[in-house]
Enzyme design. Sequence first.
Site, PDB file in Angstrom:
ATOM      1  N   HIS A  63      71.905  33.332 -29.497  1.00 19.50           N
ATOM      2  CA  HIS A  63      72.878  34.061 -30.070  1.00 19.50           C
ATOM      3  C   HIS A  63      74.053  33.853 -29.200  1.00 19.50           C
ATOM      4  CE1 HIS A  63      71.431  36.947 -27.062  1.00 19.50           C
ATOM      5  NE2 HIS A  63      72.750  37.732 -27.213  1.00 19.50           N
ATOM      6  N   HIS A  65      76.335  35.438 -27.047  1.00 16.71           N
ATOM      7  CA  HIS A  65      76.732  35.961 -25.947  1.00 16.71           C
ATOM      8  C   HIS A  65      76.731  35.205 -24.531  1.00 16.71           C
ATOM      9  CE1 HIS A  65      76.470  40.418 -27.813  1.00 16.71           C
ATOM     10  NE2 HIS A  65      77.597  39.840 -28.046  1.00 16.71           N
ATOM     11  N   ASP A  67      75.863  35.541 -21.582  1.00 13.51           N
ATOM     12  CA  ASP A  67      74.699  35.494 -21.000  1.00 13.51           C
ATOM     13  C   ASP A  67      73.732  34.587 -21.367  1.00 13.51           C
ATOM     14  OD1 ASP A  67      74.490  37.596 -22.630  1.00 13.51           O
ATOM     15  OD2 ASP A  67      73.068  38.744 -21.539  1.00 13.51           O
ATOM     16  N   HIS A  68      73.745  34.073 -22.600  1.00  9.00           N
ATOM     17  CA  HIS A  68      72.783  33.239 -23.256  1.00  9.00           C
ATOM     18  C   HIS A  68      73.453  31.814 -23.153  1.00  9.00           C
ATOM     19  CE1 HIS A  68      70.087  36.453 -24.455  1.00  9.00           C
ATOM     20  NE2 HIS A  68      70.960  37.235 -24.089  1.00  9.00           N
ATOM     21  N   HIS A 141      71.382  42.609 -33.987  1.00  8.75           N
ATOM     22  CA  HIS A 141      72.173  42.662 -32.945  1.00  8.75           C
ATOM     23  C   HIS A 141      73.692  43.096 -33.381  1.00  8.75           C
ATOM     24  CE1 HIS A 141      72.616  42.774 -28.356  1.00  8.75           C
ATOM     25  NE2 HIS A 141      73.143  41.314 -28.502  1.00  8.75           N
ATOM     26  N   ASP A 211      68.713  38.839 -28.213  1.00  3.99           N
ATOM     27  CA  ASP A 211      68.803  40.157 -28.078  1.00  3.99           C
ATOM     28  C   ASP A 211      68.622  40.857 -29.500  1.00  3.99           C
ATOM     29  OD1 ASP A 211      69.403  39.413 -25.844  1.00  3.99           O
ATOM     30  OD2 ASP A 211      71.431  40.187 -25.507  1.00  3.99           O
ATOM     31  N   HIS A 271      64.964  40.006 -20.443  1.00  2.19           N
ATOM     32  CA  HIS A 271      66.389  40.837 -20.566  1.00  2.19           C
ATOM     33  C   HIS A 271      66.382  42.195 -19.984  1.00  2.19           C
ATOM     34  CE1 HIS A 271      70.112  41.616 -22.571  1.00  2.19           C
ATOM     35  NE2 HIS A 271      70.413  40.302 -22.609  1.00  2.19           N
TER      36      HIS A 271
END
Lengths: 311, 311
Positions: A63, A65, A67-68, A141, A211, A271
């Site tokens: 995904h 976001h 942090d990914h 999510h 996530d 995570h």
Amino acid sequence: MQFTVLGSGAGLPSKKRHTQSYILDAVDETNQYILIDAGEALQHRILHTSIKPSKVRSIFITHLHGDHIYGLPGFLSSRAHQGGEDLPLTIYGPKGLANWLDITFEISGSRLNYPLSIVEVGHKDCIEIDNFKVHVRLLDHNIDSFLYVFKENDKTGALDPDKLKGIGIEPGPLYAEIKKADVFEFNGETYRTSDFTGPDITGRKISVHGDTRVMAEPEYLSLIDRSDVIVHEATYLDGEQEKAHRYFHSEITSVLDNLKNIDYGALLITHLSNRYEDGFLNELAKELPSGVHLTHDFFEHPILRNSQENK
Amino acid sequence: MQFTVLGSGAGLPSKKRHTQSYILDAVDETNQYILIDAGEALQHRILHTSIKPSKVRSIFITHLHGDHIYGLPGFLSSRAHQGGEDLPLTIYGPKGLANWLDITFEISGSRLNYPLSIVEVGHKDCIEIDNFKVHVRLLDHNIDSFLYVFKENDKTGALDPDKLKGIGIEPGPLYAEIKKADVFEFNGETYRTSDFTGPDITGRKISVHGDTRVMAEPEYLSLIDRSDVIVHEATYLDGEQEKAHRYFHSEITSVLDNLKNIDYGALLITHLSNRYEDGFLNELAKELPSGVHLTHDFFEHPILRNSQENK
């Protein structure tokens, strides 16, 4: 085959935990690495491993976001100078990825010296890459987040020398020819190769979640059943199920509960929020069922054949 | 005031050198840090310092190459969770920056909880921030790359107690009132405050270059003359002037040659290629004139008042 966690943290990096990135090492099988997610400083983490960026030929983004994905432009740019010249790379991920990378490379004046394809994926897609079929499944999510189920192709079983000797064929160059064909002739008789081979060798299965909240749908559980490795987030480790649900994340006891009726070889918990201290994590790790691991950066897990049966 | 190099490397990070980021620490003067450039993993570097992201109120981006900006989205997102809530931040940089950040935050679903302003700057702009005027000057690179000259505001000199005693004013609360006013009255006479103060205290000057070829224009040299600190790239350290020129970068002997007719306190050499080994760098460092430093990550340099006169 081996699964390596390069970044095990959630949201914000800490000194010990970078944000999310994983490597599925299939170098022995296909001379390739598969990268899953690309948190910031992924390329810095790789510098401390033996991973060659040029051998990453497929990237799967769960995904979008930050942090990914914030490590993706740097990884792609640097790969060009790390032996990746002319070696193609395909990125699979949610809609929006291609446009973002285009604009990022345009404003930063980056030119890659290898062919890059970006494939935007959707729920229930099935992607074929070298030696794997990858099943895509939408998770729960607050933005589109995908589960990727990497199913290694089954391999034809080995020839059974005893059976072949039974019809008079001794081990020799003929074996290779028999193995390649569906039928073969010997002494005027026609035989089916399958009558002389052991059972097919089932490919391994690695289910990597983006996530998500815990998902109870039977169709989903059936998809990940009999995984050799399941990678699942647990941003919450201390019983805050409601909070986890509210923020579209998972809490570890719910994850364990949810998976208790399916078979798997190992469950890698990732995570992890940086607010948990080592003491707490060490105590928790002792209480977990065998085969369940709280991961850390550089955590490595060998993926054995049929490891779900070794449980 | 102090200048800290968080990332001293060029292009690709290595284990020791991250890509470009600097901190101008003006906490003693204004309770703020000024960040210059934001290479990938800037936020990871900050974790190993005492720098508080919430106290970064201005960011200056020299140019948009990836090794100077790929850490910006991560830094901005994390700052929101590191005490930065509601604390405004302004980014100054080349055209294109605002659009890229907009799209990056949009696709990654990032929402900042503080006001962010993005000001796209141009050649010869002069920006006023707390306690500094910042002069912007276009350099000679293959995309727009800026020099930022941070000129600390001059301070009024201190009151001279001997002169004040001369007209009968002893040290006391009146001194503060006199200092605030241009003129003051005492015993029926009117005096100008400036006749009772020492000379103005000249603000410090820090000249930070983005990537560039060596620039010989007199107007440019005059702008950076009498800097307390000059930060200049030298991607090439071994006499390859032609190659440096071809790739729009600088070679160290050309930099030193070019600056030999101006005054400066210290010259910090940055953007060092990762191909140079420690042995070579140590030998080279010994040969450099006093005040010239080959920097490394976490290199710190105090910025003294009038340090160019201490040379």
